[in-house]
Design an enzyme around this catalytic site. Structure first.
Site, PDB file in Angstrom:
ATOM      1  N   LYS A   1      -9.928   2.458  -1.316  1.00 49.64           N
ATOM      2  CA  LYS A   1      -9.116   1.541  -0.387  1.00 49.64           C
ATOM      3  C   LYS A   1     -10.231   1.031   0.607  1.00 49.64           C
ATOM      4  O   LYS A   1     -11.455   1.392   0.686  1.00 49.64           O
ATOM      5  CB  LYS A   1      -8.298   2.732   0.686  1.00 49.64           C
ATOM      6  CG  LYS A   1      -9.233   3.416   1.581  1.00 49.64           C
ATOM      7  CD  LYS A   1      -9.338   2.914   2.749  1.00 49.64           C
ATOM      8  CE  LYS A   1     -10.583   3.515   3.513  1.00 49.64           C
ATOM      9  NZ  LYS A   1     -11.531   3.612   3.693  1.00 49.64           N
TER      10      LYS A   1
ATOM     11  N   GLU B   1     -10.480  15.293   4.016  1.00 43.55           N
ATOM     12  CA  GLU B   1     -10.910  14.268   5.053  1.00 43.55           C
ATOM     13  C   GLU B   1     -11.634  15.129   6.278  1.00 43.55           C
ATOM     14  O   GLU B   1     -12.665  14.579   6.772  1.00 43.55           O
ATOM     15  CB  GLU B   1      -9.800  13.359   5.563  1.00 43.55           C
ATOM     16  CG  GLU B   1      -9.779  11.892   4.508  1.00 43.55           C
ATOM     17  CD  GLU B   1     -10.758  10.885   4.820  1.00 43.55           C
ATOM     18  OE1 GLU B   1     -11.741  10.877   4.089  1.00 43.55           O
ATOM     19  OE2 GLU B   1     -10.985  10.266   5.940  1.00 43.55           O
TER      20      GLU B   1
ATOM     21  N   ASP C   1      -7.191   6.881   5.684  1.00 46.23           N
ATOM     22  CA  ASP C   1      -7.645   6.772   4.416  1.00 46.23           C
ATOM     23  C   ASP C   1      -7.014   7.570   3.410  1.00 46.23           C
ATOM     24  O   ASP C   1      -6.686   7.130   2.353  1.00 46.23           O
ATOM     25  CB  ASP C   1      -9.188   7.186   4.399  1.00 46.23           C
ATOM     26  CG  ASP C   1     -10.050   6.506   5.276  1.00 46.23           C
ATOM     27  OD1 ASP C   1      -9.617   5.230   5.537  1.00 46.23           O
ATOM     28  OD2 ASP C   1     -11.305   6.783   5.475  1.00 46.23           O
TER      29      ASP C   1
HETATM   30  O1  PMV Z   1     -15.727   4.732   6.921  1.00 42.24           O
HETATM   31  P1  PMV Z   1     -14.366   5.254   6.461  1.00 42.24           P
HETATM   32  O2  PMV Z   1     -14.135   4.271   5.045  1.00 42.24           O
HETATM   33  O3  PMV Z   1     -14.175   6.750   6.177  1.00 42.24           O
HETATM   34  O4  PMV Z   1     -13.433   4.643   7.325  1.00 42.24           O
HETATM   35  C1  PMV Z   1     -13.534   5.081   8.638  1.00 42.24           C
HETATM   36  C2  PMV Z   1     -12.444   4.404   9.704  1.00 42.24           C
HETATM   37  C3  PMV Z   1     -12.415   4.609  11.099  1.00 42.24           C
HETATM   38  O5  PMV Z   1     -11.389   4.052  11.651  1.00 42.24           O
HETATM   39  C4  PMV Z   1     -13.611   4.157  11.687  1.00 42.24           C
HETATM   40  C5  PMV Z   1     -12.177   6.340  11.358  1.00 42.24           C
HETATM   41  C6  PMV Z   1     -10.900   6.857  10.899  1.00 42.24           C
HETATM   42  O6  PMV Z   1     -10.595   7.923  10.823  1.00 42.24           O
HETATM   43  O7  PMV Z   1      -9.860   5.784  10.749  1.00 42.24           O
END
Ligand code: PMV
Length: 344
Positions: free
Chosen positions: A13, A141, A152
């Protein structure tokens, strides 16, 4: 016990807009990609449960008998229930990891052990039950990121394109199959640390940072509106608006302090090819996305990909709005995926 091989996949994603702001109650737009992670669950008669994650160089095996002997009462009984710091400490003991281990490979092993022990303990596995899958994925997660928003796991479970705000999820109806480049700068970062830094900046400069989060929220809402219009009849003007939104959000994310020199480079390279990019996810390195307008000629796309690879980045051309978690039969799999799984 499984009687035959079970093949499952879930999409990768990206967050189109709203990363970091979503942690503070604002809207995020997240989309599933046509880049999938495949899982092959295969029965063995060697009394072991093995974990093989070739992309991150993990190969571990545990005796099922010794796992069954473990006192897992600390995990509780409820489905996808609340993971605590104590759980993580106990899991580190089980895995034989040091207390202070934070490397992503070990955290991935801990996430697997937690899910394996908890799911086997509750003796329940309902593939169709997306709510349950989503809850478990959220706990996985949490092992890795500490206090994730939940966006996510939700988008990888349900697929498509989701609007997510404070745990409330709604699907965007018929999102356009936008083409994008997903670019990995290969600069490692900790989502947990970046989220904490944004929080500190918000506390230190509330008058400055809160409006940035509100503006990111407005960008997500405007993007949602435009994607809705595009479902009916996409026009070149829609793409121009999407590009402007990408640019504005990228500047806001820099102002939040989650930019990185590698991401600046990524944006410069794609700007030089007339394309617009932003970081996606936590920032501080990690990944970025570039919108590919439909009018782009193939040689232009290829030249951009070559320039990005020349910076040492990995680059995938993909599209948004992929299906969520899915079960496959061996015959329905792409030959390259089948080959990859067979080589394990
Ligand atoms: O870095 P990723 O793909 O795990 O995305 C993190 C997204 C944030 O908004 C920064 C944190 C969250 O938990 O939503």
């Amino acid at each position: 016990m499984l009687s035959e091989v079970l093949l499952v996949s879930a999409p990768g994603k990206v967050i189109l807009h709203g990363e970091h702001a979503v942690v503070h109650g604002k809207v995020a737009l997240a989309v599933a990609l046509n880049l999938r992670t495949f899982l092959r669950l295969q029965p063995h008669s060697n009394g072991k449960v093995g974990l093989n994650l070739p992309n991150i160089g993990i190969r571990r095996a545990w005796d099922v008998a010794s796992l069954q002997l473990l006192d897992t009462s600390f995990l509780g009984h409820s489905d996808g229930a609340v993971l605590t710091a104590e759980h993580v400490e106990k899991l580190k003991e089980v895995a034989g990891f040091p207390e202070d281990c934070v490397d992503p490979e070990r955290l991935a092993v801990l996430a697997f052990l937690y899910l394996y022990l908890s799911i086997c303990r509750s003796q329940r596995w309902t593939e169709e039950n997306l709510e349950l899958i989503n809850k478990w994925a959220f706990q996985g997660e949490r092992v890795i990121h500490g206090n994730p928003s939940g966006v996510d796991n939700a988008v990888s479970t349900w697929g498509g394109a989701l609007r997510y705000q404070q745990g409330k999820i709604s699907s965007l109806k018929r999102p356009p199959a936008l083409k994008i480049l997903l670019i990995n700068t290969k600069v490692p970062r900790s989502t947990k640390a970046l989220v904490a830094n944004v929080r500190s900046r918000l506390l230190k400069f509330p008058e400055i940072v809160a409006p940035l989060l509100t503006s990111i929220d407005a960008i997500s809402l405007e993007c949602e509106r435009v994607l809705g219009e595009m479902a009916a009849a996409p026009t070149p003007e829609h793409y121009l608006v999407l590009e402007e939104l990408i640019d504005m959000n990228q500047h806001h994310l820099n102002a939040l302090g989650v930019g990185h020199a590698s991401l600046d480079r990524l944006c410069q390279v794609t700007t030089a090819h007339g394309l617009h990019s932003k970081l996606t996810g936590a920032g501080g390195g990690g990944c970025g996305i570039t919108l590919l307008r439909p009018d782009l000629e193939r040689p232009e796309v290829e030249a951009t990909k070559r320039a990005l690879s020349g910076c040492g980045f990995d680059c995938w051309e993909t599209s948004i709005g992929a299906p969520g978690v899915s079960v496959h039969t061996a015959t329905s799999l792409d030959a390259s995926v089948q080959q990859g799984l067979d080589s394990l």
